[in-house]
Design a protein around this motif. Sequence first.
Motif, PDB file in Angstrom:
ATOM      1  N   ARG A  38     -28.850  -5.813 -31.702  1.00 30.46           N
ATOM      2  CA  ARG A  38     -27.777  -6.478 -32.426  1.00 30.46           C
ATOM      3  C   ARG A  38     -27.640  -5.873 -33.809  1.00 30.46           C
ATOM      4  NH1 ARG A  38     -30.208 -12.619 -33.307  1.00 30.46           N
ATOM      5  NH2 ARG A  38     -31.653 -12.142 -35.027  1.00 30.46           N
ATOM      6  N   VAL A  92     -22.885  -8.242 -33.807  1.00 31.92           N
ATOM      7  CA  VAL A  92     -22.386  -7.586 -32.611  1.00 31.92           C
ATOM      8  C   VAL A  92     -23.603  -7.231 -31.763  1.00 31.92           C
ATOM      9  CG1 VAL A  92     -21.098  -5.661 -31.638  1.00 31.92           C
ATOM     10  CG2 VAL A  92     -20.395  -6.661 -33.831  1.00 31.92           C
ATOM     11  N   TYR A  94     -25.316  -5.354 -28.505  1.00 28.39           N
ATOM     12  CA  TYR A  94     -25.173  -4.185 -27.652  1.00 28.39           C
ATOM     13  C   TYR A  94     -26.323  -4.132 -26.654  1.00 28.39           C
ATOM     14  CZ  TYR A  94     -22.377  -2.467 -31.638  1.00 28.39           C
ATOM     15  OH  TYR A  94     -21.462  -2.315 -32.652  1.00 28.39           O
ATOM     16  N   GLN A 107     -18.972  -0.854 -26.778  1.00 28.60           N
ATOM     17  CA  GLN A 107     -18.244  -1.535 -27.846  1.00 28.60           C
ATOM     18  C   GLN A 107     -19.007  -2.741 -28.369  1.00 28.60           C
ATOM     19  OE1 GLN A 107     -15.279  -0.434 -29.206  1.00 28.60           O
ATOM     20  NE2 GLN A 107     -15.792   1.354 -27.979  1.00 28.60           N
ATOM     21  N   GLY A 108     -19.929  -3.226 -27.568  1.00 30.83           N
ATOM     22  CA  GLY A 108     -20.663  -4.420 -27.965  1.00 30.83           C
ATOM     23  C   GLY A 108     -19.835  -5.670 -27.748  1.00 30.83           C
ATOM     24  N   THR A 109     -20.468  -6.808 -27.983  1.00 35.71           N
ATOM     25  CA  THR A 109     -19.774  -8.092 -27.886  1.00 35.71           C
ATOM     26  C   THR A 109     -20.152  -8.932 -29.095  1.00 35.71           C
ATOM     27  OG1 THR A 109     -19.329  -9.973 -26.410  1.00 35.71           O
ATOM     28  CG2 THR A 109     -21.584  -9.144 -26.418  1.00 35.71           C
ATOM     29  N   GLN A 110     -19.143  -9.493 -29.738  1.00 42.38           N
ATOM     30  CA  GLN A 110     -19.351 -10.237 -30.981  1.00 42.38           C
ATOM     31  C   GLN A 110     -19.855 -11.653 -30.694  1.00 42.38           C
ATOM     32  OE1 GLN A 110     -18.777  -9.347 -34.443  1.00 42.38           O
ATOM     33  NE2 GLN A 110     -19.852 -11.308 -34.743  1.00 42.38           N
TER      34      GLN A 110
END
Length: 115
Positions: A38, A92, A94, A107-110
């Motif tokens: 993260r 974010v 990952y 892109q990851g996720t928030q």
Amino acid sequence: QVQLVESGGGLVQTGGSLKLSCVGSETTVSRNAIAWYRQPLGQQRILIAAISIGGNTNYADSVKGRFTISRDNAKNTVYLQMNSLKFEDTAVYYCNTLPFLVDSWGQGTQVTVSS
């Protein structure tokens, strides 16, 4: 090339829960140790949870006892169950192999935890 796609982030109140998913190609998950990382805004990306090919898990002290990493090789997916979320978990998130592959960051996720 190893490709992993994260999903499941969102806005949650302090104390709430979220479950993140990391989906890979057919053999990516089953043949690699996978980790969740993260990156809070303005800070460095850090490793918070990892699972070996055999299913052994390790956690950063900051999430130990609250987060659980698991894998479902049949679904080519690694999960991160996050409970008792705190404001400082905002970041974010990952997934990547462990050790990570530079070209495999997605892109990851928030995840946003409101206080």
